[in-house]
Design a protein around this motif. Structure first.
Motif, PDB file in Angstrom:
ATOM      1  N   GLU A   3       0.840  -1.246  -0.256  1.00 13.84           N
ATOM      2  CA  GLU A   3      -0.003  -0.180  -0.002  1.00 13.84           C
ATOM      3  C   GLU A   3       0.942   1.212  -0.025  1.00 13.84           C
ATOM      4  O   GLU A   3       0.586   2.148  -0.587  1.00 13.84           O
ATOM      5  CB  GLU A   3      -0.984  -0.065   0.940  1.00 13.84           C
ATOM      6  CG  GLU A   3      -1.861   1.098   1.115  1.00 13.84           C
ATOM      7  CD  GLU A   3      -2.730   1.226   2.332  1.00 13.84           C
ATOM      8  OE1 GLU A   3      -3.999   1.830   2.024  1.00 13.84           O
ATOM      9  OE2 GLU A   3      -2.747   0.766   3.452  1.00 13.84           O
ATOM     10  N   THR A  53     -10.123   0.617   9.690  1.00 16.46           N
ATOM     11  CA  THR A  53      -8.943  -0.410   8.725  1.00 16.46           C
ATOM     12  C   THR A  53      -7.666  -0.043   9.389  1.00 16.46           C
ATOM     13  O   THR A  53      -7.201  -0.943   9.586  1.00 16.46           O
ATOM     14  CB  THR A  53      -8.881   0.391   7.523  1.00 16.46           C
ATOM     15  OG1 THR A  53     -10.063   0.391   6.682  1.00 16.46           O
ATOM     16  CG2 THR A  53      -7.854  -0.198   6.494  1.00 16.46           C
ATOM     17  N   TYR A  54      -7.398   1.129  10.205  1.00 16.86           N
ATOM     18  CA  TYR A  54      -5.994   1.152  11.024  1.00 16.86           C
ATOM     19  C   TYR A  54      -6.073   1.135  12.381  1.00 16.86           C
ATOM     20  O   TYR A  54      -5.835   2.088  13.074  1.00 16.86           O
ATOM     21  CB  TYR A  54      -5.354   2.572  10.120  1.00 16.86           C
ATOM     22  CG  TYR A  54      -5.112   2.331   8.758  1.00 16.86           C
ATOM     23  CD1 TYR A  54      -4.152   1.689   8.251  1.00 16.86           C
ATOM     24  CD2 TYR A  54      -6.176   3.060   8.013  1.00 16.86           C
ATOM     25  CE1 TYR A  54      -4.010   1.742   6.749  1.00 16.86           C
ATOM     26  CE2 TYR A  54      -6.114   2.964   6.355  1.00 16.86           C
ATOM     27  CZ  TYR A  54      -4.992   2.268   5.904  1.00 16.86           C
ATOM     28  OH  TYR A  54      -4.879   2.085   4.775  1.00 16.86           O
ATOM     29  N   GLY A 258      -9.021   1.283   2.512  1.00 12.08           N
ATOM     30  CA  GLY A 258      -7.588   1.585   2.896  1.00 12.08           C
ATOM     31  C   GLY A 258      -7.075   3.146   2.318  1.00 12.08           C
ATOM     32  O   GLY A 258      -7.917   3.843   1.435  1.00 12.08           O
TER      33      GLY A 258
END
Length: 296
Positions: A3, A53-54, A258
């Protein structure tokens, strides 16, 4: 391609020194944990399943942003009740002091004494404020905030403000309360979060009427948002025309997809070119916050 490499493959060919992300969240751990719990429960202000997501520790989140090439970012904190803002400001000041690539961030709430702690934050070097009309459930035109808006306008300090009615409407969301604030303080440097979704066009009206009003791209054009709050194609030419006042925002880490997607969708907007992308990903915010516009 991982990514980080994929993100860099978007901005590096543009010839900019990195990304300026005006909409990222760093908070005291116990506050962030409660925010994540709210998203996990699909609370009423969220209204749908919203995976984070994080969801990692603070040090790892900082490493992640830097690996993407983010050269400046914010620690958007916000209170949901009286008595929180001054404490959050103390934490955010300490975080920024220990994190040089973070633009020192502060917040406020309509309460007695707000103008005092806002003035103190500006004097101490705050670069940006966060206001969250939806979560705070307050009227931005509340008389208790009038002096605050005046001080912030005089200092020319930007305010990232969540005031649109997405993802779910609040009691005081929408353009009308902001229109009332700007009528009294036309020089306010407001950065309307999420481009004002879903009232995109009405917030574009305000940006066209007030030269210091800007909009951030947070979540706009992503499939996650388009299915419920699609951007109106008729406003595409206005988005391009306002290109020098559109700033990149991601909502990192609290996004259900993302970071790459948050950037990629902007490259696919009809009519955008490299000049527009350079401004949005870096130059517009760099000018607003007085950052160097070339690599050093």
């Amino acid at each position: 391609m991982d990514e980080s490499a994929a993100v860099r493959a978007i901005w590096e060919p543009l010839g900019i020194p990195g990304i300026v992300d005006v909409h990222t969240h760093f908070m005291p751990k116990r506050v962030m944990d409660k925010v994540w719990q709210y998203f996990d429960a699909a609370g009423p202000l969220v209204g749908r399943t919203w995976p984070i997501t994080y969801r990692t520790d603070e040090a790892d989140r900082l490493r992640t942003l830097r690996s993407f090439g983010v050269r400046a970012f914010t620690s958007l904190v916000y209170p949901h009740k009286p008595g929180m803002a001054a404490w959050l400001n103390q934490w955010a000041a300490q975080f920024a002091s220990a994190t040089p690539d973070c633009l020192a961030t502060a917040t406020f709430y309509p309460e007695p004494g707000a103008v005092d702690y806002v003035t103190a934050a500006i004097d101490a070097g705050t670069r940006v404020f966060k206001a969250h009309v939806q979560v705070g459930d307050y009227d931005p035109a509340d008389p208790l905030l009038d002096a605050v808006w005046g001080v912030v306008a005089d200092a020319r300090t930007p305010v990232v403000i969540h005031c649109g009615s997405g993802p779910q409407p609040g009691t005081h969301t929408g353009p009308d309360p902001i229109r009332a604030v700007l009528a009294r303080h036309p020089g306010l440097r407001l950065v309307v979060a999420h481009m004002g979704m879903p009232e995109y066009g009405e917030f574009f009206d305000l940006a066209e009427a007030y030269p210091e009003v800007r909009l951030d791209t947070t979540m706009a054009f992503t499939p996650f948002v388009e299915e419920s709050h699609p951007f109106p194609p008729a406003d595409g030419p206005r988005l391009l025309a306002l290109g020098d006042r559109i700033l990149f925002g991601s909502d990192f880490p609290n996004i259900p997809y993302g970071y790459l997607e948050a950037m990629r969708v902007l490259t696919e907007v009809n009519g955008v070119d490299d000049d527009w992308l350079r401004g949005v990903f870096h130059d517009n915010a760099a000018h607003l916050f007085g950052l160097a516009t070339t690599a050093t």
